[in-house]
Write a protein that holds these residues in place. Sequence first.
Motif, PDB file in Angstrom:
ATOM      1  N   PRO A 166       0.671  -1.038  -0.171  1.00 33.98           N
ATOM      2  CA  PRO A 166       0.020   0.010  -0.168  1.00 33.98           C
ATOM      3  C   PRO A 166       0.925   1.244  -0.047  1.00 33.98           C
ATOM      4  N   GLU A 167       0.211   2.388  -0.454  1.00 32.67           N
ATOM      5  CA  GLU A 167       1.114   3.613  -0.592  1.00 32.67           C
ATOM      6  C   GLU A 167       0.956   4.329   1.064  1.00 32.67           C
ATOM      7  N   SER A 168       1.970   5.101   1.276  1.00 28.00           N
ATOM      8  CA  SER A 168       2.189   5.736   2.499  1.00 28.00           C
ATOM      9  C   SER A 168       1.143   7.286   2.230  1.00 28.00           C
ATOM     10  N   THR A 169       1.247   7.858   3.260  1.00 34.15           N
ATOM     11  CA  THR A 169       0.523   9.201   3.140  1.00 34.15           C
ATOM     12  C   THR A 169       1.359  10.269   3.063  1.00 34.15           C
ATOM     13  N   PRO A 170       1.758  10.797   1.862  1.00 26.29           N
ATOM     14  CA  PRO A 170       2.714  11.915   1.549  1.00 26.29           C
ATOM     15  C   PRO A 170       2.184  13.216   2.285  1.00 26.29           C
ATOM     16  N   THR A 171       3.032  14.143   2.603  1.00 27.73           N
ATOM     17  CA  THR A 171       2.744  15.332   3.252  1.00 27.73           C
ATOM     18  C   THR A 171       2.487  16.424   2.207  1.00 27.73           C
ATOM     19  N   ARG A 172       1.329  17.045   2.157  1.00 26.35           N
ATOM     20  CA  ARG A 172       0.911  17.978   1.340  1.00 26.35           C
ATOM     21  C   ARG A 172       1.594  19.287   1.351  1.00 26.35           C
ATOM     22  N   GLY A 173       1.727  19.901   0.197  1.00 30.08           N
ATOM     23  CA  GLY A 173       2.337  21.343   0.239  1.00 30.08           C
ATOM     24  C   GLY A 173       3.809  21.405   0.398  1.00 30.08           C
ATOM     25  N   ARG A 174       4.544  20.237   0.003  1.00 32.95           N
ATOM     26  CA  ARG A 174       5.904  19.989  -0.050  1.00 32.95           C
ATOM     27  C   ARG A 174       6.437  20.734  -1.321  1.00 32.95           C
ATOM     28  N   SER A 175       7.896  21.338  -1.143  1.00 39.36           N
ATOM     29  CA  SER A 175       8.444  21.489  -2.203  1.00 39.36           C
ATOM     30  C   SER A 175       9.895  21.033  -2.445  1.00 39.36           C
ATOM     31  N   LEU A 176      10.512  20.608  -3.617  1.00 43.81           N
ATOM     32  CA  LEU A 176      11.739  20.190  -3.500  1.00 43.81           C
ATOM     33  C   LEU A 176      12.898  21.272  -3.679  1.00 43.81           C
ATOM     34  N   ASP A 177      13.683  21.081  -2.791  1.00 44.90           N
ATOM     35  CA  ASP A 177      14.693  21.976  -2.666  1.00 44.90           C
ATOM     36  C   ASP A 177      16.024  21.737  -3.479  1.00 44.90           C
ATOM     37  N   THR A 178      15.707  22.366  -4.936  1.00 44.48           N
ATOM     38  CA  THR A 178      16.560  21.899  -5.802  1.00 44.48           C
ATOM     39  C   THR A 178      18.158  22.252  -5.586  1.00 44.48           C
ATOM     40  N   LEU A 179      18.036  23.536  -5.268  1.00 37.72           N
ATOM     41  CA  LEU A 179      19.318  24.067  -5.017  1.00 37.72           C
ATOM     42  C   LEU A 179      20.051  23.187  -3.955  1.00 37.72           C
ATOM     43  N   GLY A 180      19.530  23.087  -2.782  1.00 34.94           N
ATOM     44  CA  GLY A 180      19.882  22.271  -1.656  1.00 34.94           C
ATOM     45  C   GLY A 180      20.409  21.090  -2.120  1.00 34.94           C
ATOM     46  N   PHE A 181      19.860  20.219  -3.053  1.00 37.88           N
ATOM     47  CA  PHE A 181      20.172  18.915  -3.415  1.00 37.88           C
ATOM     48  C   PHE A 181      21.424  19.082  -4.474  1.00 37.88           C
ATOM     49  N   VAL A 182      21.459  20.039  -5.249  1.00 38.85           N
ATOM     50  CA  VAL A 182      22.575  20.365  -6.046  1.00 38.85           C
ATOM     51  C   VAL A 182      23.781  20.606  -5.112  1.00 38.85           C
ATOM     52  N   LEU A 183      23.915  21.569  -4.388  1.00 34.91           N
ATOM     53  CA  LEU A 183      25.017  21.462  -3.386  1.00 34.91           C
ATOM     54  C   LEU A 183      25.324  20.444  -2.731  1.00 34.91           C
ATOM     55  N   LEU A 184      24.208  19.701  -2.205  1.00 26.55           N
ATOM     56  CA  LEU A 184      24.537  18.355  -1.392  1.00 26.55           C
ATOM     57  C   LEU A 184      25.477  17.299  -2.392  1.00 26.55           C
ATOM     58  N   THR A 185      24.976  17.347  -3.697  1.00 30.86           N
ATOM     59  CA  THR A 185      25.298  16.493  -4.706  1.00 30.86           C
ATOM     60  C   THR A 185      26.883  16.866  -4.913  1.00 30.86           C
ATOM     61  N   VAL A 186      27.223  18.017  -5.220  1.00 30.39           N
ATOM     62  CA  VAL A 186      28.594  18.374  -5.265  1.00 30.39           C
ATOM     63  C   VAL A 186      29.349  17.914  -4.290  1.00 30.39           C
ATOM     64  N   ALA A 187      28.853  18.481  -2.984  1.00 29.90           N
ATOM     65  CA  ALA A 187      29.717  17.930  -1.719  1.00 29.90           C
ATOM     66  C   ALA A 187      30.111  16.558  -1.586  1.00 29.90           C
ATOM     67  N   LEU A 188      28.886  15.708  -1.812  1.00 30.91           N
ATOM     68  CA  LEU A 188      29.140  14.220  -1.558  1.00 30.91           C
ATOM     69  C   LEU A 188      29.952  13.660  -2.747  1.00 30.91           C
ATOM     70  N   LEU A 189      29.687  14.149  -4.053  1.00 27.11           N
ATOM     71  CA  LEU A 189      30.412  13.661  -4.990  1.00 27.11           C
ATOM     72  C   LEU A 189      31.982  13.931  -4.934  1.00 27.11           C
ATOM     73  N   THR A 190      32.019  15.072  -4.573  1.00 22.82           N
ATOM     74  CA  THR A 190      33.719  15.224  -4.546  1.00 22.82           C
ATOM     75  C   THR A 190      34.347  14.791  -3.408  1.00 22.82           C
ATOM     76  N   LEU A 191      33.631  14.603  -2.280  1.00 24.06           N
ATOM     77  CA  LEU A 191      34.189  13.899  -0.976  1.00 24.06           C
ATOM     78  C   LEU A 191      34.232  12.202  -1.460  1.00 24.06           C
ATOM     79  N   THR A 192      33.206  11.996  -1.545  1.00 27.86           N
ATOM     80  CA  THR A 192      33.283  10.523  -1.958  1.00 27.86           C
ATOM     81  C   THR A 192      34.218  10.016  -2.905  1.00 27.86           C
ATOM     82  N   SER A 193      34.424  10.996  -4.219  1.00 27.75           N
ATOM     83  CA  SER A 193      35.383  10.688  -5.464  1.00 27.75           C
ATOM     84  C   SER A 193      36.803  10.776  -4.666  1.00 27.75           C
TER      85      SER A 193
END
Length: 489
Positions: free
Chosen positions: A194-221
């Motif tokens: 069954p599906e869970s109940t998502p929280t309405r009215g949320r937004s995706l922090d695109t810039l935040g995930f881009v910054l996180l991706t850059v940090a994780l990518l360079t560190l783990t690389s």
Amino acid sequence: MAVQRTGAVTLALVGYLFLVEIVSGVLQGYYVPLIPDLVKHLGIRDADFNWFEAAQLLLSAIVVPVLAKLGDMYGHKRILLVSTALTAGATWWLVIAADFPTFLVAWALQGFYVVWLPLEVALIFDRARRTRTGPSDTRRAAGYLVVALETGAILGALGGARVFAALGENVPGTLAVPAIAVTLVFFAILFGVPESTPTRGRSLDTLGFVLLTVALLTLTSGLTFLRINGPGAWWVYLLMGVGLLAFVPFGRHELRHRDPAIDLRMLRQPSMWPIQLTAGLVGISILGAQAPLSTFAGTEPSNGFGLGLGSAEISYIIGGYLVSMIVGALLFPQLSRWTTPRIAMIVAAFFVAAGYLAFLPFHDTVAQVTVNMVIAGVGSGALVGAMPAAAAAAAPRGQTGVATALTNTTKTIGGSLASAVFAVVLVSLAAEAVTSTAASLAGYLVVFAICGGGALAAAVLLFFVPRLAFADPADDTDIPTPATVPVPD
């Protein structure tokens, strides 16, 4: 028992997710005995296979937080289906990939399966939170999922070579077996979960995930290149430094954002930050110590240490370790009921520490090594299921998926750091070995000491968790309920 019953963690729900984790374990164990044959099939060197593991670790570190946030926003089942479809596509691609670049890309994309367990735990807790036994139900279900994961790993490790032999050493036919399994489990999720109940009215922090991706990518690389290129490559330290510095703008952005990619204020809670740090510290041994343990067991005793075991004998020790993880996963919910979840996690961390620190005096015989691994395995199995369940119980509503996924991300970072450090240690302390390909006993003892010390530090950190954290509300009416995360109108 109906899966759709409101607020219930049913046997059918856990059963379908049990099948998913069986397949996840198969993916982790199936290819290991096939590595020499895959190297020949692709016409590459043994060392080149390190790039497959590195690429998959990089992908998992990047995509797990994003997919978990999407699960909180749109439903954990929906994102579980998306990740399963991507994993199935990549696994089928491995069947037809016949050269190094395409096989590398397909192998990396197969790493989408690492988000399955965090999404499953978040989905289970979403249904269980409507009852007064939600945290304990989630711990129990997470334990069963770890049992499935390790059982699948055993089945995969035992079955890969046997399927290869039964099919006349046909590589594409052998690789089609896990592809079929992932495809079937997609439909199990589609029709049985069954599906869970998502929280309405949320937004995706695109810039935040881009910054996180850059940090994780360079560190783990940087960590990956340190392991592959050795400590003499100065530029890998620069790369890791850039990765660490990249977390500064990420943190500043997250603290200003109304609906951040990673809620750093949530991570400051006393019931959350020790769990995340524990995941990273335990990842040192769970993910980082696998290769050193295998090479130690295979080292010829002419070096003054080692067991001189072949691959078949080593697999028995690994099998004993995996079985002990199953035992630990099953015992943890019971121990939590007898004491508290916090005490149960502390005991599990001490088991991991005791198992690896026991290598320092006891490492001369197969029996000693096996006992050490079994002790560490009981604690590791308990913690693998306990950490995402504890993170889910401590997370605010709407942040469950992200909280559980972060335990996976920090565990991956801990494992990557340990792999790089262990490779450097074993190479730099190899001068005492008799044979040119062996490391030294001192190097292995340092590795085991780091694993034990990391687990010991995790046990100490868990003492900072509130006494009744992660317990059922029915156990103590004064336990605060995590607040709902603020979201835009």
